[in-house]
Design a protein around this motif. Sequence first.
Motif, short mmCIF file in Angstrom:
data_model
loop_
_atom_site.label_atom_id
_atom_site.label_comp_id
_atom_site.label_asym_id
_atom_site.label_seq_id
_atom_site.Cartn_x
_atom_site.Cartn_y
_atom_site.Cartn_z
N MET A 1 1.51 -1.38 -0.08
CA MET A 1 0.50 -0.13 0.36
C MET A 1 1.11 1.37 0.03
SD MET A 1 -2.71 1.39 2.71
CE MET A 1 -1.66 1.77 4.35
N ALA A 94 -4.12 0.38 12.34
CA ALA A 94 -3.94 0.55 10.50
C ALA A 94 -2.20 -0.46 9.86
CB ALA A 94 -2.91 1.99 10.50
N PRO A 95 -2.73 -0.23 8.38
CA PRO A 95 -2.38 -1.22 8.01
C PRO A 95 -0.50 -1.54 7.96
CG PRO A 95 -3.47 -0.93 6.66
CD PRO A 95 -4.08 0.03 7.53
N PHE A 96 0.21 -0.15 8.62
CA PHE A 96 1.47 -0.14 8.42
C PHE A 96 2.05 -0.54 9.32
CE2 PHE A 96 -0.61 3.55 7.99
CZ PHE A 96 -0.86 4.27 9.30
N ALA A 97 3.75 0.03 9.06
CA ALA A 97 4.24 -0.69 10.42
C ALA A 97 4.13 0.55 11.47
CB ALA A 97 5.93 -1.09 9.98
N HIS A 98 4.76 0.24 12.59
CA HIS A 98 4.76 1.34 13.10
C HIS A 98 5.40 2.35 12.94
CE1 HIS A 98 1.98 -1.63 15.44
NE2 HIS A 98 1.17 -0.05 15.70
#
Lengths: 271, 311
Positions: A1, A94-98
């Motif tokens: 994404m 949310a769908p991303f690395a922290h």
Amino acid sequence: MSMARPILAVLQREVLKLGRQRTRLVASMVRPMIWLLVIGSGFGAVLGSAGGLSYQQFLAPGVLGMTMLFGAMLSALTMVYDKESGVMRMLVIAPFAHYWIVIVKTLSAVVAALLQALLLMVLLALLGYLRFAAIDVPLLLLGLLLVPLACAGIGMLAAAFTKTLDNFAALMNFVIFPVFFLSGSLYPITQLPPWLRIVATLNPYTYGVDLLKHALLTGVEGRFAPEFSVGLDVAVLVGFTIAAVTIACVRFSGEAAFDSVIRVLTGKKTG
Amino acid sequence: MTACAIQAQGLERRYGEVVAVDGLDLEIGEGEFFGLLGPNGSGKTTTIHMLATLVRPTAGSARVAGFDVRADAVGVRGRIGLVFQESALDRTLSVAENLRFAGRLYGLAGGQIEHRAKTLLDLFGIADKYHAPTGSLSGGQRRALDIIRGVIHEPRVLFLDEPTIGLDIPVRRRIWRFIEGLRQRNRMTVLLTTHYLEEADACERVAFIRKGRLVTQGAPRALVENLGRHVVEFESADVDALLARVQPTLGKGLKEGGTALFLHPHEDTAPLARLQEDLGDLAAAMRVRRPNLNDVFLWIHAGADLPGVRP
């Protein structure tokens, strides 16, 4: 994404909130004005002028930096103290690395600081504290970018390594004020006693203020002149920002800081 | 059961000495409506947070929507929605701004978000609140908005942590109808935790956990039937004396204020009438009723061994 939309979302929210929190915006203008008009007049009477520059004109880069320091750090430190806000909950799920949370929060801190700095510059210009002829525009633009970045970096480091900075007073006393006072904002650091000068030299924000002096006070000589070279200022600011954000990213990707954020968010220890 | 939406094996989370979740096994099928029940501090929230990749398991493994929670946390997060116990909304923003923010975090385009947001708000009957400030919504409306926020990206698995906590009964019912409507619409798996056991009757399956361990699981009706045919309640001025008298006959009883509760596994209630006669004045009143999910919870909470419980 692609991260474009999440970044846009966070930046847009920051601008929206800044526009709505009038008191925050007014406070961010009043604070530097108090320094400039009240403290500046007092010290100015004692210190006099140097190199054709009044003390208040010398103070202009310092208060501009101060606005960016407060703006960027208060925004960056929402990583730890803005617990009532649910936004951190949306970000951690949310769908991303922290580590992206650190990056988007850094960017939004820069946006918040930049908007406040631009507003203050309008005020300074109206009051005659900006000497247009002495402004180096490219350097000023560079300063408006690098100073908030470094300030956000200081905020991120503080956020990554503390669990107790959970209120505004603690933040002001233990992070923001020391960074501000131990820089060249209010006085040239060469005038400081040796041990204070060492502390100020180690403070990355000192180089931010120095860069702003280069940008706003061209041609000034004597004790009110910038104290480091532009090259050193830029190198320190860029190097510090990269190092600080990287360290914060690693911390917030790892278990320790990450877990404590989650536990703070859910407000419980187990269960 | 079709493919697994959630699969956990030996899931464990320790906080120092405290074991919040202790070797939990779960298998939840795609599209299933599953309830995780248990007393406060039993590990429900920690379990949800491990499955949602927010808390790392200290042992064991879990796959959610086909992704490993340790190896591919981002993959998991892209396919799940999580509604926290506390609101994840920004009260200074409007309804539309909150949903736009949430949707963009999942990479959705503005038009898509607006379309979904309006459809979902309409499903709860608050389409007119699209531009309203979030702070102006009622408690139930805010909860619904929180749930809409959690499903705006159409997740495969939705986690709801106490979705109706703190709401009054009519609003709770409305939220439940809304969740049911969402399930019909999106065919997603739903895992929820709740204290309100009468609500958990709507789940296809429930699991009871206590001190981080699975005590029993199954369809709510089957669990209730396993408990026995009847629950017997005695009111007494001296409940302890009554418990001592009745336990040899009916097995372990529970003390609930001035009432003692026992399970009666048989359909025939004649022995109970005789028991009441024997007790005389010790039993001020006796009630015999069908058990419900609350009774399952009470007996689990008391740590009693249940018939038909599989560890």
